[in-house]
Design a protein around this motif. Structure first.
Motif, mmCIF file in Angstrom:
data_model
loop_
_atom_site.group_PDB
_atom_site.id
_atom_site.type_symbol
_atom_site.label_atom_id
_atom_site.label_comp_id
_atom_site.label_asym_id
_atom_site.label_seq_id
_atom_site.Cartn_x
_atom_site.Cartn_y
_atom_site.Cartn_z
ATOM 1 N N LEU A 62 34.832 -37.067 -34.256
ATOM 2 C CA LEU A 62 36.144 -37.396 -34.697
ATOM 3 C C LEU A 62 37.122 -36.217 -34.288
ATOM 4 C CD1 LEU A 62 36.010 -39.316 -38.055
ATOM 5 C CD2 LEU A 62 35.968 -40.300 -35.626
ATOM 6 N N ARG A 63 36.907 -35.181 -34.442
ATOM 7 C CA ARG A 63 37.746 -34.021 -33.819
ATOM 8 C C ARG A 63 37.815 -34.037 -32.420
ATOM 9 N NH1 ARG A 63 34.756 -31.138 -38.237
ATOM 10 N NH2 ARG A 63 33.401 -30.264 -36.529
ATOM 11 N N ILE A 64 36.775 -34.302 -31.877
ATOM 12 C CA ILE A 64 36.707 -34.342 -30.229
ATOM 13 C C ILE A 64 37.738 -35.369 -29.707
ATOM 14 C CG2 ILE A 64 35.629 -34.994 -28.141
ATOM 15 C CD1 ILE A 64 33.049 -33.213 -29.589
ATOM 16 N N ALA A 65 37.585 -36.586 -30.488
ATOM 17 C CA ALA A 65 38.338 -37.688 -30.174
ATOM 18 C C ALA A 65 39.829 -37.445 -30.492
ATOM 19 C CB ALA A 65 37.808 -39.117 -30.962
ATOM 20 N N GLY A 66 40.032 -36.730 -31.694
ATOM 21 C CA GLY A 66 41.376 -36.169 -31.847
ATOM 22 C C GLY A 66 42.118 -35.263 -30.853
ATOM 23 N N ARG A 67 41.110 -34.696 -30.302
ATOM 24 C CA ARG A 67 41.661 -33.538 -29.234
ATOM 25 C C ARG A 67 42.240 -34.534 -28.015
ATOM 26 N NH1 ARG A 67 37.078 -29.628 -28.291
ATOM 27 N NH2 ARG A 67 38.370 -28.972 -26.168
#
Length: 111
Positions: A62-67
């Motif tokens: 989710l952090r990667i998707a947020g980026r």
């Protein structure tokens, strides 16, 4: 977790534990399930699958998707956003390895 700690570790303490359904992940990111599927198509994130075949996402994913979402929101095409993040992560890893090699070269007794 430090040795002797009385707190037990649960799967939810693990950043890689696939705790979130696609719908919940999309809701948390303020995006659509289609956006998450596209990130998978571009190999930015690969969600695990439940026994029933449903996509499950970890906090790390989710952090990667947020980026990616931030880049897309700034006008970057999604394909380019995925590639940028992959290259940024590869660069960060290469820099970390170089730093370890430099430190070892300066003090060969530290292994």
């Amino acid at each position: 977790m430090p040795p002797g700690s009385s707190r037990s570790v649960t799967p939810l303490d693990d950043d890689d534990y696939p705790a979130y359904t696609m719908g919940r992940a999309a809701e948390m990111l303020g995006t659509t399930p289609a956006f998450l599927r596209t990130l998978g198509e571009h190999r930015l994130i690969t969600p695990l699958r439940s026994d029933g075949g449903h996509r499950r996402y970890s906090r790390y994913q989710l952090r990667i998707a947020g980026r990616a979402r931030e880049l897309v929101d700034q006008g970057t095409p999604i394909e380019a956003a995925c590639r940028i993040i992959i290259l940024e992560d590869q660069l960060e890893e290469a820099q970390r390895i170089n730093e370890q090699l430099r430190a070892h070269r300066e003090d060969p007794t530290s292994a």
